[in-house]
Each structure stands twice: as C-alpha cells, then as structure tokens.
Design an enzyme around this catalytic site. Structure first.
Site, PDB file in Angstrom:
ATOM      1  N   GLN A   1      -9.326   2.082   1.531  1.00 15.29           N
ATOM      2  CA  GLN A   1      -8.328   2.755   2.371  1.00 15.29           C
ATOM      3  C   GLN A   1      -9.011   3.715   3.340  1.00 15.29           C
ATOM      4  O   GLN A   1      -8.671   3.761   4.530  1.00 15.29           O
ATOM      5  CB  GLN A   1      -7.340   3.554   1.505  1.00 15.29           C
ATOM      6  CG  GLN A   1      -6.620   2.763   0.441  1.00 15.29           C
ATOM      7  CD  GLN A   1      -5.811   1.616   0.982  1.00 15.29           C
ATOM      8  OE1 GLN A   1      -5.200   1.726   2.048  1.00 15.29           O
ATOM      9  NE2 GLN A   1      -5.829   0.487   0.298  1.00 15.29           N
TER      10      GLN A   1
ATOM     11  N   ARG B   1       0.826  -1.215   0.000  1.00 17.76           N
ATOM     12  CA  ARG B   1       0.000   0.000   0.000  1.00 17.76           C
ATOM     13  C   ARG B   1       0.854   1.257   0.000  1.00 17.76           C
ATOM     14  O   ARG B   1       0.564   2.214  -0.721  1.00 17.76           O
ATOM     15  CB  ARG B   1      -0.962  -0.029   1.194  1.00 17.76           C
ATOM     16  CG  ARG B   1      -2.090  -0.994   0.946  1.00 17.76           C
ATOM     17  CD  ARG B   1      -3.072  -1.151   2.103  1.00 17.76           C
ATOM     18  NE  ARG B   1      -4.167  -2.010   1.645  1.00 17.76           N
ATOM     19  CZ  ARG B   1      -5.218  -2.371   2.385  1.00 17.76           C
ATOM     20  NH1 ARG B   1      -5.320  -1.960   3.643  1.00 17.76           N
ATOM     21  NH2 ARG B   1      -6.154  -3.143   1.873  1.00 17.76           N
TER      22      ARG B   1
ATOM     23  N   TYR C   1      -5.844  -0.813  -6.974  1.00 13.40           N
ATOM     24  CA  TYR C   1      -5.292  -2.078  -6.429  1.00 13.40           C
ATOM     25  C   TYR C   1      -4.697  -1.933  -5.029  1.00 13.40           C
ATOM     26  O   TYR C   1      -4.547  -0.834  -4.531  1.00 13.40           O
ATOM     27  CB  TYR C   1      -4.391  -2.804  -7.418  1.00 13.40           C
ATOM     28  CG  TYR C   1      -3.106  -2.221  -7.927  1.00 13.40           C
ATOM     29  CD1 TYR C   1      -2.507  -1.102  -7.391  1.00 13.40           C
ATOM     30  CD2 TYR C   1      -2.457  -2.865  -8.994  1.00 13.40           C
ATOM     31  CE1 TYR C   1      -1.304  -0.633  -7.898  1.00 13.40           C
ATOM     32  CE2 TYR C   1      -1.256  -2.399  -9.500  1.00 13.40           C
ATOM     33  CZ  TYR C   1      -0.686  -1.278  -8.948  1.00 13.40           C
ATOM     34  OH  TYR C   1       0.486  -0.828  -9.444  1.00 13.40           O
ATOM     35  N   GLU C   2      -4.461  -3.069  -4.416  1.00 15.14           N
ATOM     36  CA  GLU C   2      -4.105  -3.139  -2.979  1.00 15.14           C
ATOM     37  C   GLU C   2      -5.180  -2.515  -2.096  1.00 15.14           C
ATOM     38  O   GLU C   2      -4.887  -1.978  -1.032  1.00 15.14           O
ATOM     39  CB  GLU C   2      -2.748  -2.484  -2.691  1.00 15.14           C
ATOM     40  CG  GLU C   2      -1.601  -2.957  -3.552  1.00 15.14           C
ATOM     41  CD  GLU C   2      -1.410  -4.458  -3.559  1.00 15.14           C
ATOM     42  OE1 GLU C   2      -1.936  -5.143  -2.666  1.00 15.14           O
ATOM     43  OE2 GLU C   2      -0.736  -4.967  -4.479  1.00 15.14           O
ATOM     44  N   GLY C   3      -6.434  -2.655  -2.520  1.00 20.37           N
ATOM     45  CA  GLY C   3      -7.539  -2.038  -1.789  1.00 20.37           C
ATOM     46  C   GLY C   3      -7.872  -0.703  -2.424  1.00 20.37           C
ATOM     47  O   GLY C   3      -7.042   0.198  -2.431  1.00 20.37           O
TER      48      GLY C   3
END
Lengths: 595, 595
Positions: A446, A295, A439-441
C-alpha cells in the site's frame, strides 16, 4: 460484554460532518434522509449485535471443516445466520436497484459493513467479498453476465470470491501460471491452483462465483497477458437455475492465526469452465475494481476489529477492581478502585478512541468521495472525488490496519493476564485483526502504491488538491479561538506532510529506492494528517452544537478525545518525517548476505 | 529454517563491550575466560538448536493435557528433552557451587537462557522459573531449606513455580486471600486457589516446588500481611527422597493465545502442607527476588522471540522471489528478484536488528551489574550496580517486550500471506511473544515502577548516575570523528531523557497522575537512550577492531546497523518527550462513564 454498534458516531458523521442530505438530488441519496438512515443503522445494529456477534467466538473455536468430498462446513450457526442475513436484505443495501439492490450511498453501506466486521469479521467476509465480485462484474461484465450474476450476488443468494494468488505468485501477479484454453464455444477451460481463496468453498449459499485470473494460451508473459474469468461452482442455466457442477474444488483449507470462521481455500481448477470478463489480457483492470473496493473494506476491518476490542477492554476496565488511584482511593468502600483510575489505562483507551473516531471519519469522508465519483453530475466534482479515492485508498488500508492492530494489542494489555487467555475476546480480536495488515496487498505494498503510483499521478494533482483543501480549511477557521488548538495542530501536520511530499518528489524520482525507503513513514504521516483534518472537522461540528445549546456530553467528550489526539498521537509526525528524510543509503548498503 | 543461536553476537558483547575477563578475580569469573565461555556457548547453541528448537512447533500444536487424575501431560518430546537438559547440566550453569552449580556469572547464563527462549519459549519456562525459585530460597530460606531444596532445584531434578495470582488479585497483591493456618508442628496448612501458575503441574520432573504467597490467620490485611511458603508437590524426606503427595492439585489448564507448551495451571491448595520462608508477613520481599529475576528474564524472552522471528523472516526473504527491484532487476535470469531488494523489507529487518543487537547489549550490560552487585568486593561498585539493577529492570522488561512484539509483527509482515498461516513460525512467535508484555507485571506496571519507585529512590541517585555515565562517555569520546555520529545521537537522546526526568520530578510529585500519565512514554524514552548508549559502545568497539586491521565484515555491518538505529529508531525520542510533557489533565478529565 456484547458489542454495541456505534450508531451515535455514525449519525454524527453522516449528519454533522458529511451532511449527506445536501446530496439529496443525487441517485440513492434521496432515500438517505437522516431519519431513514437512522432507522436503517438501528436495524443493522440490532441484527449484527444479536444475530452475528454471538457467532464470533464459535467461529474462532470451531473453524471450518473440509470433508473428503471437498465440501466445506462452516461453524455452527453460520448457515442460519447467513440465511437470516439474505432474508433481511442486508447484502442488497448498496447494490444498484437495477439488479434488485436498494441503491443506498456507499457511505451508508460502509456503516453497516463496519458493524458486520466488528461483530464477526470472519462471517462478514462472505458477503463482503460477494459485494466485491458484484462490483467487478458490474464494471466489466457483459449485459448477459450482468443479468445472470448481479441480481444473485446483490441479494447474497450466491456468493463471490477473488482467485488471484498462486503459490509462486502473490504481490507479483506477473508470475501467474493458471491457464485458460478456448473451448471453441465461447467458454474457456481453466486449469491451475489458487491459494488463500476466502470463501472458496462453504455451505452458506447455493452457488459460488469465482472471479479467476488466468493466462490465455499464447498470451504475453507478465501482467500484460492476464485475463479475468467467471468460474461458477455450479454452471447456471440462463434462467439462473443451477446446472452441472464445475470442476473447481477446494483441495485444502489453510490453518491460520485468526479468522478461523472464514474458509481460506486452496482451489484446484481442472479444466473448469470459465467465461471471459471484458477483453482478453485486460483482466487486471477489472480485478482492480474489486481490489480497490476490498482495500477500503480491509481498512474498515482493521478499524472494526479495533472498535470491538476497545469496547470489550473498556467494559473490562470499568468492572475490574485492582489497586488504588495514585491520588487516593476513589472507591473507598470497595476492595479496590476500578482500573480506570490509572492514567496509563486511560492513555491506552483514549489512544484507541482518538484513532477510531477520526479513522472512521476519514473512511466515511473518503467513501462519500466514492459516491460523488459515481453519482455527481459535475465532472469536476467527480474527477476530484476520483483523485481522492485513488490517493486515500492505500492510506486508509495501510494506516488504519497498522493502528487497528496496535489498538487490539493495547486493548489486550488493559486486561492484564486475562487478555492472553481465550476466555475473553481480546485474543481473537488481535489474531483476527492481524490479517488486515497483510491481505489485499500488504501494508508495504500500500505504501509503495501511495508513493510510487498515486502521489505522482497527473503531476501530483491529487495530493496538491488535498493539501490545498486543508490550507483552505485552516485559513477559513483559524480565527476561531475555540478551534485554534485544532487548526494549529492540523496546520503543523500538514506542513510536515507537505515537506515529506516535497522530499519524495525531489529524491524519489532520481532514486526510486528513496521512495521505497520513505514509503511506510510517508503513509503514516499521511494518515496522521488525515486524522488531524478529521479531528478539526469534528471539533468544529461539536463546538457548533455546543454553541447552539446542545448539552449532550457527546460533544464535550468529542473535544476531549480530539485534544488527546493532538497531545498523544500527533507528535509522531515529526518522527515519521525525520525517518523518511533519512533516505535509502543505509538500508540499501547493508549486504544481502548479512541479513 | 532452523534457529541459529547468535553466539558471534554474544562473544562480541562479552569480550568487546563488557570485557568480562577483567573481573577474573571475582568469584565465578575465573572460570569465565573468553575461551571457556566460547566453548560453553557453542555447546549450548548446539543443544538448543538441535534438541529444544525442534519441539517448538510441536508444543504449540499439541499444548498440554490435563488428565482426570489432575496430572498434566506435556507435549511429545518435552519429557525426553527435559531429561537431556538436566543430564547435560544446563540448569546448574549459574547456580552456586555450594549447591552443585557451576557458579558462572549471570551474564554468561543469560546468553544461554536467550538461546533457550528463542528455541522454545514454552519449554524454557520450566527451567527458567525453577531458577527463580532457587534464587528466592537461596535469598530467604533457612539453612535446612537450602540444603534440601537448592541442590535439586539447581540441577533441575525438581522444578519450581511462583504461586501469586488469584482471580481477584493480580497486580494488587494486597487483595490476596489464600490463607495459612499453623499446624502446630512448625508447618502450615495452606488453602486457596491460585491461577496462571506456569509449570504448576507437569510430567517433566519428579517433584514440583511451589512458592506460595498466603496470609497467615490473623495477619494484617493488604500487602503487610503476606507470607511466603514452600509447598512441595511431594513432601520430601530429609534425605530428599519423596514422601506423601501434598494436597495441591492442578484443577484446570488455561487456554491461551500462545506458549501452549507451557502448562498454565489453576492450582487448588486444600490444606496443603507448607513451610514458611523467612519471617511471617514478610513474604513479598523474598518473592520480589524471584520476581525481579523473572522480570529480566521476561525482557530476555521478548528479545529472544523477536530474534527467532527475525531470523526466520530474513531467511524467508532471501529465498522468496517476487517482483523486481525499483532500480531494475537484480536477478535478471530468475523469474523475479528476492524481496530483499525492496527498501521497505530491509527497513523492517534492519529495524529488528537495530533493536535486537542493542537490546541484547543493554540486557547483558545490566546483567553484569547483577554479577557485580553480588560479587564485587568494593562496596561502592556494588551499590552502583544495585542501583542500576533496580532502575533498569523495569526498562528492560517493558521496553524490550514492547519492541520485541513489534519485531515479531514486522517479521510476520515480511512473509506476506504466508506469515498468517500456521505453516510458518511467524504466527507462533507473535502469539508466544505477546505474553511477555503482560506477565511478571504488565508493561504499564513496569512503567509505573520506574517512575513511581525507581526514579525517586535515594533522591534519584540511580538515574543521575546513569545520566552522568553517559555524559562522561560522550565527553571522553566525542573528539573521535568516526564516532561522532554516535556520540551526538547519544547526547541528544540523553538530553531528552534528562528533560523528561526533570519534568517528572517537577510535575510527578505534585500530582502523581502526571507521573502515571507520563510513565509509558518515559520508559520508552529511557529504553531508546539506553540503546543509543549501547550503540555508541558497540560502534566504538567495532571501530577499534577495524582500526586494528580486523577485516571481518561483522564490524562494518555493526556500524551500518547502528546508523540505521540513529536514522530510523532514535527519532522517536522527540515524540515520547512531547507526549509525556502533555501531562495528565486531558486523560483524567475524561468521564469514566464515557469509556
């Protein structure tokens, strides 16, 4: 125009803002004198500008190719560049010397990673995810696993991936179906389909180490029954030599809007051999080590693409002659003035600088907390640093990628029509950067992580400490008349962030929908305040240099950009506060069927 | 999910907000009863949803192809669809009956154009620009030119283009080099290279009518020596049959980020035969008829792409099961809840609706001024309508495309990772919509047109009238308690717009850089105020329907979306005002070489 790594900015941050030499007694920092770091960054700049950046457009145009035998071919030049990367030792920069790494502070590694992401984001993802896999095994692996995998991941001899997503299961990992069956010999047979696996298959390295989330037969449903496995493409022998091909193949490549040079794979695991990392059903905790690192890395990518886009737009603007200044010709002998005479062009470029320079500072400032959390002998320092890492990771990921994409869009705008053609780099920057919001949440995830998990953790300790640190800075510095513009602005932003925080504490607990409704605006309010803090720190450092007689225009320009931030970016805090305080009633009362 | 043309919204605007039947005595409006218009819009909806929309993805994937003989092949299906379009008579809807058109009000035509742009923006550009060429010749052409070209452009039998840009000359038309040499027979020989010519060559129609800006030999430099010419691909005989092929060819196709189905051509004029339109050296005035129409059209494109993107995202969100509501499961029997349970997903979708519905109202409201400017018998009404058209055109183009692109981006965000793949339409919407911020004058140029030209024209008459109209509305309606939320919000926005206007009048004249520095924020402040006005009008109409016993949830939902606008969009006015009032000092003092 070639990408120019911003080494001057990096050194300013490491020396004047973070003063990393003060930590010389901590592991790794002894080798991080300003002089050594300067040499490393200059070498990294040359490598990324000369070897990696020229492949950026190639990667975009060619993309990756899936062969009928399920092998994947990366764009022309990627293979040679990857070999050069490994040979030069760049992947090992931040890895532990115990595993062949150089053990440099994460904050120094971050500067190098920024260059890689600016030069060629798609290419940079292969070593970037490899480092994440390294960190996860270092955190959760057994001694044997560490000995086998870490040296080869640290060097980049092998690459790593994270296998999380399945078609029915993205953000909601509880829906995960990939299953693991004990084979009786300590290994597991992993079966299932994973999608969107970056670097899942490629021709850059001899082996690929997949970290795979799966559910062991009989494990509980939901997120409490998920385990993490190492599934290597080739099953390594104990000495690291490669054995049998594992039954995990790339079944398809995703067609995407950007990052074409990064192979985004559908991975089919068909009774593939896997090794459990850590305990059964506790896989998410290990995976989150990789995820949190990723992240921060994605926040950095958002910034890095925006930096490259800004640089290209500024170079275009300098050369583009079109129209005349509103106040009369500035290039009277030429056919027209450079478009830099136009206030609105300057506005777009300085908006970019104001976000980029403070965003980078905020990233570096936070990455140093990561180093302190791992390396500082004082428990209190470590705890505070860890609090900050948890609190600020979603802010950096969400805020910097939202703003980074906007900078890429403004940069395209500077070009006029040329920006929309694929002749210039603006389109690729905009397209590549767009994935960083997802991506990555997603950034919404977030924001929810920030308000739902990080804010209230340990009674709100992290955010209270952060607000208190700003108060202390303002109190200590507000007597300085030269700095007053910056401390006043910071105090104002901090007051609004505090008000928003209080609103969330009062309204989010009683009705979680209020927290969800406020989350994105709160994240932006937080990002703006963080950047205002960084501008105050940078202004202080610049003023100190100037007071000491340094005449490098770098410092005066820094103050101007900081002023621009206060005048043109920071006024958004009020809008975010008003929006978040409007609550969730209207949002939630709209009937679902009417969307 | 198929695009669903928003006919219900269109009819609400035409009936409840604009009450177009009140103009039944004006030319064209007699045929625009609500019933007739409803039938036209339903037929247009069917045609665009069933014939045009299915070609959107095809066009994106295939793009256009240039053959060695300089012919251009459009994507599969475009040719047949264009034939169907012409046969159904859609291009003629807004054209003058004298030239075979149906003579319907522009505001009705706009609704149909919106559908075309949502369904397939690249395809819609061919007839869209043709209508622009029609308008320019109708405005500036000779009787013979009108008789020859207008019927064929009105029907779509021939298409039209605008040839303005050259490599060294985009916004700054004064740098134009294409030259025209009198041939002695009343025609001219046109020579020069034009770039970014949409529809410059294609296989959809039998002839292409290029409107070309060029400088007649010996004409003054700069913008005062530019003339406009008709350069047909095939030189027509007087009866409209096609004669010799003219020497204007497509020398190249641009590779672009989006609108792949629209052929963006490099056009080489090599002593091509051209006919002067209007007077020598007065070409820009005629071209601006086409340009202003195109600017409104581009604002509409920005809105239309955002509408399509919103619809697709909302449909995805309804079906996507992932995670659980923060307040407990809403779909307990399913594996997860629809993501519509999440406040932040609703925020993105309602942000879109709040902009789309009022943005469409503002477009329609302004387009009706266009009709009144052309058709109303009362000189005062015509003048006021013309003032509004001039003032609001840059606002609609700049504000709606900026916000439209942001809506496309938010819509992609709703999908999560799927949005970034080319499997769904989100990427194409985002890529296609991006050009709307650039062409027909970048949004920065629109903002400069607004503050530099439109605002001060005739002593500021247009803006003062507009502000006065808002004041009058607020004064007349503020006693209504149900409407008070909307009139208060409108009054607040209007006060800020007025303050920004005063600031510009005081500071922009003394230093034009202040006007340039304020321009984009002023344009957004203007757009926000315009939309607040539209929301007040729509709320009033919805309340009236509900008071009359209409139980269609359409009206209650309209009020909710309007509330969302006030809570979540309108707070931006304060930030824009603060930014614009910060002036140009910081922007202009930053050294050019430091960018």
């Amino acid at each position: 125009m070639t990408y120019q790594p911003p080494v001057r900015e990096h050194l300013f941050l490491l020396r004047d803002i973070l003063a990393i030499e003060q930590y010389a007694t901590l592991p790794g920092f002894a080798d991080a004198s300003y002089e050594t770091v300067g040499q490393i960054l200059e070498a990294a700049a040359t490598f990324n500008a000369e070897v990696i950046a020229p492949l950026n457009a190639v990667g975009d145009k060619q993309g990756c190719r899936l062969n009928p035998d399920h092998s994947v071919v990366t764009p022309d030049g990627f293979k040679e560049a990857y070999r050069a990367l490994v040979e030069a030792g760049w992947p090992a920069l931040g890895a532990d010397p115990a595993w062949g790494g150089q053990g440099l502070p994460a904050v120094v590694n971050l500067a190098v990673s920024e260059m890689a992401s600016s030069a060629n984001m798609a290419f940079g993802m292969y070593p970037g995810l490899t480092h994440g896999a390294y960190s996860a095994i270092e955190y959760g692996g057994s001694d044997d696993q560490k000995a086998l995998y870490l040296p080869r991941l640290a060097s980049g001899q092998w690459t790593g991936t994270m296998n999380l997503t399945e078609p029915q299961c993205g953000t909601d990992l509880g829906l995960l179906r990939t299953k693991a069956v004990p084979a009786g010999d300590g290994t597991y047979r992993i079966t299932g389909q994973k999608i969107w696996i970056s670097g899942g298959e490629h021709d850059l390295a001899e082996n690929i180490v997949h970290l795979v989330l799966a559910r062991i037969e009989g494990a509980p449903g939901g997120t409490r029954g998920i385990s993490l496995f190492i599934v290597p493409k080739f099953i390594p022998n104990a000495d690291g030599s490669l054995g049998a091909r594992n039954s995990v193949i790339c079944a398809g490549l995703e067609k995407k809007m950007g990052i074409h040079g990064s192979a985004t794979c559908v991975m089919a695991h068909d009774e593939a051999t896997g090794w459990l990392i850590g305990e059964e059903n506790r896989g998410l905790a290990v995976m989150f080590v990789m995820m949190n690192e990723a992240r921060i890395g994605v926040g950095l990518q958002g910034l890095a693409q925006a930096e490259a886009a800004y640089q290209a737009a500024a170079a275009f603007a300098r050369d583009r002659l079109q129209g005349r200044a509103l106040t009369g010709p500035k290039n009277p002998d030429g056919p027209a003035d450079s478009i830099l005479v136009h206030p609105d062009v300057r506005r777009m470029l300085l908006d970019a600088r104001a976000i980029l320079e403070a965003g980078r500072a905020f990233l570096f400032w936070t990455a140093l907390r990561g180093d302190l959390a791992h390396r500082h002998p004082d428990e209190a320092v470590r705890q505070r640093a860890e609090d900050y890492m948890g609190l600020l990771t979603p802010v950096l990921k969400g805020y910097l990628t939202d703003r980074g994409f906007a900078i890429c869009s403004d940069s395209m705008q500077v070009y006029g029509g040329s920006g929309f053609t694929e002749t210039f780099s603006a389109s690729q920057s905009l397209r590549d950067s767009r994935i960083t919001l997802i991506y990555e949440g997603t950034n919404g995830v977030q924001a929810l992580d920030l308000v739902g998990r990080k804010l209230g953790a340990k009674g709100g300790r992290a955010v209270m400490t952060f607000l208190g640190e700003i108060d202390a800075f303002v109190a200590a510095e507000s007597a300085d008349p030269d700095l007053k513009r910056f401390t006043d602005a910071l105090a104002g932003a901090k007051a609004q962030l505090q008000q928003g925080t209080m609103w969330l504490m009062q309204n989010g607990l009683t009705n979680p929908d209020n927290a969800g409704a406020a989350s994105t605006d709160y994240m932006h309010l937080f990002g703006l305040t963080g950047l205002a803090f960084m501008w105050a720190l940078m202004a202080k450092a610049a003023l100190a240099r100037m007071a000491a007689g340094d005449t490098d225009p770098f410092y005066a320009n820094k103050l101007l950009i900081g002023r621009h931030f206060i005048e043109r970016i920071l006024p958004l805090t009020g809008a975010h506060l008003a929006k978040l305080e409007s609550g969730s009633a209207t949002l939630m009362s709209f009937p679902s069927e009417a969307f």
